[in-house]
Motif scaffolding. Structure first.
Motif, PDB file in Angstrom:
ATOM      1  N   ARG A  19       2.364   1.040   0.404  1.00 36.92           N
ATOM      2  CA  ARG A  19       1.708   1.856  -0.619  1.00 36.92           C
ATOM      3  C   ARG A  19       0.835   2.933   0.025  1.00 36.92           C
ATOM      4  N   THR A  20       0.190   2.586   1.117  1.00 33.15           N
ATOM      5  CA  THR A  20      -0.716   3.523   1.772  1.00 33.15           C
ATOM      6  C   THR A  20       0.036   4.674   2.437  1.00 33.15           C
ATOM      7  N   PHE A  21       1.171   4.371   3.042  1.00 30.69           N
ATOM      8  CA  PHE A  21       1.899   5.381   3.815  1.00 30.69           C
ATOM      9  C   PHE A  21       3.202   5.806   3.143  1.00 30.69           C
ATOM     10  N   ARG A  22       3.289   5.632   1.841  1.00 28.63           N
ATOM     11  CA  ARG A  22       4.459   6.126   1.126  1.00 28.63           C
ATOM     12  C   ARG A  22       4.441   7.654   1.114  1.00 28.63           C
ATOM     13  N   PRO A  23       5.594   8.277   0.946  1.00 25.98           N
ATOM     14  CA  PRO A  23       5.627   9.749   0.901  1.00 25.98           C
ATOM     15  C   PRO A  23       4.780  10.288  -0.249  1.00 25.98           C
ATOM     16  N   VAL A  24       3.926  11.234   0.066  1.00 24.35           N
ATOM     17  CA  VAL A  24       3.082  11.880  -0.946  1.00 24.35           C
ATOM     18  C   VAL A  24       3.289  13.378  -0.820  1.00 24.35           C
ATOM     19  N   LYS A  25       3.716  13.999  -1.871  1.00 26.70           N
ATOM     20  CA  LYS A  25       4.019  15.424  -1.841  1.00 26.70           C
ATOM     21  C   LYS A  25       2.778  16.231  -1.465  1.00 26.70           C
ATOM     22  N   GLY A  26       2.938  17.104  -0.487  1.00 28.84           N
ATOM     23  CA  GLY A  26       1.844  17.974  -0.078  1.00 28.84           C
ATOM     24  C   GLY A  26       0.868  17.342   0.887  1.00 28.84           C
ATOM     25  N   VAL A  27       1.123  16.082   1.264  1.00 29.15           N
ATOM     26  CA  VAL A  27       0.211  15.386   2.177  1.00 29.15           C
ATOM     27  C   VAL A  27       0.955  15.069   3.466  1.00 29.15           C
ATOM     28  N   ASP A  28       0.336  15.371   4.591  1.00 27.35           N
ATOM     29  CA  ASP A  28       0.945  15.109   5.899  1.00 27.35           C
ATOM     30  C   ASP A  28       0.099  14.053   6.601  1.00 27.35           C
ATOM     31  N   ARG A  29       0.609  12.827   6.657  1.00 32.35           N
ATOM     32  CA  ARG A  29      -0.150  11.729   7.260  1.00 32.35           C
ATOM     33  C   ARG A  29       0.289  11.553   8.713  1.00 32.35           C
ATOM     34  N   PRO A  67       1.052 -15.221   1.158  1.00 31.21           N
ATOM     35  CA  PRO A  67       0.490 -14.113   0.372  1.00 31.21           C
ATOM     36  C   PRO A  67      -0.177 -13.050   1.236  1.00 31.21           C
ATOM     37  N   VAL A  68      -0.807 -13.466   2.332  1.00 33.27           N
ATOM     38  CA  VAL A  68      -1.461 -12.505   3.227  1.00 33.27           C
ATOM     39  C   VAL A  68      -0.423 -11.603   3.878  1.00 33.27           C
ATOM     40  N   MET A  69       0.668 -12.208   4.322  1.00 30.58           N
ATOM     41  CA  MET A  69       1.722 -11.445   4.986  1.00 30.58           C
ATOM     42  C   MET A  69       2.377 -10.464   4.016  1.00 30.58           C
ATOM     43  N   VAL A  70       2.691 -10.945   2.826  1.00 30.03           N
ATOM     44  CA  VAL A  70       3.315 -10.070   1.826  1.00 30.03           C
ATOM     45  C   VAL A  70       2.333  -8.996   1.372  1.00 30.03           C
ATOM     46  N   GLY A  71       1.068  -9.387   1.168  1.00 30.24           N
ATOM     47  CA  GLY A  71       0.061  -8.416   0.744  1.00 30.24           C
ATOM     48  C   GLY A  71      -0.144  -7.311   1.760  1.00 30.24           C
ATOM     49  N   ALA A  72      -0.110  -7.669   3.056  1.00 32.52           N
ATOM     50  CA  ALA A  72      -0.260  -6.657   4.103  1.00 32.52           C
ATOM     51  C   ALA A  72       0.895  -5.667   4.068  1.00 32.52           C
ATOM     52  N   GLN A  73       2.105  -6.177   3.836  1.00 31.70           N
ATOM     53  CA  GLN A  73       3.268  -5.294   3.741  1.00 31.70           C
ATOM     54  C   GLN A  73       3.143  -4.343   2.558  1.00 31.70           C
ATOM     55  N   VAL A  74       2.733  -4.875   1.427  1.00 25.39           N
ATOM     56  CA  VAL A  74       2.582  -4.041   0.231  1.00 25.39           C
ATOM     57  C   VAL A  74       1.544  -2.957   0.470  1.00 25.39           C
ATOM     58  N   TRP A  75       0.431  -3.328   1.112  1.00 24.43           N
ATOM     59  CA  TRP A  75      -0.634  -2.349   1.381  1.00 24.43           C
ATOM     60  C   TRP A  75      -0.137  -1.238   2.295  1.00 24.43           C
ATOM     61  N   VAL A  76       0.574  -1.605   3.359  1.00 24.13           N
ATOM     62  CA  VAL A  76       1.082  -0.609   4.302  1.00 24.13           C
ATOM     63  C   VAL A  76       2.044   0.351   3.610  1.00 24.13           C
ATOM     64  N   ALA A 127       4.739   9.663  14.327  1.00 28.12           N
ATOM     65  CA  ALA A 127       3.730   9.577  13.279  1.00 28.12           C
ATOM     66  C   ALA A 127       4.289   8.908  12.031  1.00 28.12           C
ATOM     67  N   ALA A 128       5.566   9.124  11.752  1.00 31.61           N
ATOM     68  CA  ALA A 128       6.179   8.528  10.560  1.00 31.61           C
ATOM     69  C   ALA A 128       6.348   7.022  10.705  1.00 31.61           C
ATOM     70  N   MET A 129       6.715   6.554  11.892  1.00 28.37           N
ATOM     71  CA  MET A 129       7.010   5.133  12.088  1.00 28.37           C
ATOM     72  C   MET A 129       5.790   4.322  12.490  1.00 28.37           C
ATOM     73  N   ALA A 130       4.824   4.951  13.166  1.00 27.97           N
ATOM     74  CA  ALA A 130       3.726   4.232  13.796  1.00 27.97           C
ATOM     75  C   ALA A 130       2.925   3.332  12.848  1.00 27.97           C
ATOM     76  N   PRO A 131       2.594   3.766  11.632  1.00 23.37           N
ATOM     77  CA  PRO A 131       1.773   2.902  10.771  1.00 23.37           C
ATOM     78  C   PRO A 131       2.454   1.592  10.371  1.00 23.37           C
TER      79      PRO A 131
END
Length: 242
Positions: free
Chosen positions: A227-237, A216-225, A43-47
């Protein structure tokens, strides 16, 4: 222009090792873990998997577009490794997609093993392929394969610690540099050969026009991924499809 494309090629290949390295490393670490721990590791690596694999596609495109004279040379020299690594790639990705298609410990354990096996083939294969391109003897290539496997495993462990808020971003960046170190050495040694086999200036200019909208599309996709799946305290993704 050929120097610019060499820098682009180097950046893409280093980026692939630094990013895909933790995916492969996390896959290597599935062996010997409990079912719950394997689920959390996947689950941690998949996204990040699909976004990271795009870098390899870009590497192949730049190699065959900007350095076409090397295409036959590389494919001929690395044919056994290319075939083995493609099979490992398919096996690893099949494990990611199939492990949750049927409920049952035996089913999931089997595909977790395939993820680990595919990751091992890719990690060791990259090291051996680098050794072959550098002209090293087979025994040295095997040693380099073992080294890249160990570096990827270390990078995967650091990534999992970061993903679970037990590690720092600085530690992850350092492990990424370690994972990419072998390919940096190879590119440094192979730079003159790559420049000698670059495509004509007119071809490189056309490729530059294609790169401008894609980058820009390639870099933007990386940034989105990230930011979206960064560690968030109290959240289990945990993505349901993995």
């Amino acid at each position: 222009m050929d120097v610019v494309w060499l820098v682009v090629f180097a950046a893409l290949l280093v980026g692939y090792f630094a990013l895909e390295g933790f995916d492969l490393g996390a896959g290597l670490l599935l062996v010997g873990r409990s079912q719950e721990r394997r689920d959390r590791t996947v689950a941690a690596m998949a996204p990040f998997v699909l976004a990271n694999e795009v870098w390899l596609v870009a590497v192949a495109g730049v190699l065959f577009g900007a350095f076409p004279l090397l295409e036959g040379e590389v494919i001929f020299a690395l044919y056994p490794f290319v075939v083995a690594m493609l099979l490992g790639w398919v096996l690893r990705d099949a494990g990611l997609w199939f492990r949750r298609r049927i409920e049952g410990r035996a089913w999931r354990a089997w595909w977790d093993l395939m993820i680990s096996l595919g990751s091992l083939v890719l990690a060791a294969g990259w090291g051996m392929a680098i050794g072959r391109l550098a002209g090293l003897p087979w025994i040295a290539g095997l040693g380099l394969g073992a080294l890249t496997t160990a570096l990827f495993a270390f990078h995967g462990r650091t990534f999992l610690a970061w993903r679970e808020s037990r590690g720092t971003g600085r530690g992850l960046a350092l492990s990424a540099l370690a994972a990419a170190a072998p390919v940096v050495v190879l590119l440094t040694a192979a730079a003159p050969h790559l420049l000698d086999n670059a495509a004509p200036a007119a071809t490189l200019n056309v490729l530059s026009l294609m790169l401008v909208p894609f980058a820009p599309v390639m870099v933007g996709a990386q940034v989105w991924v990230w930011r979206t799946f960064r560690p968030v305290k109290g959240v289990d993704r945990i993505p349901s499809f993995f």
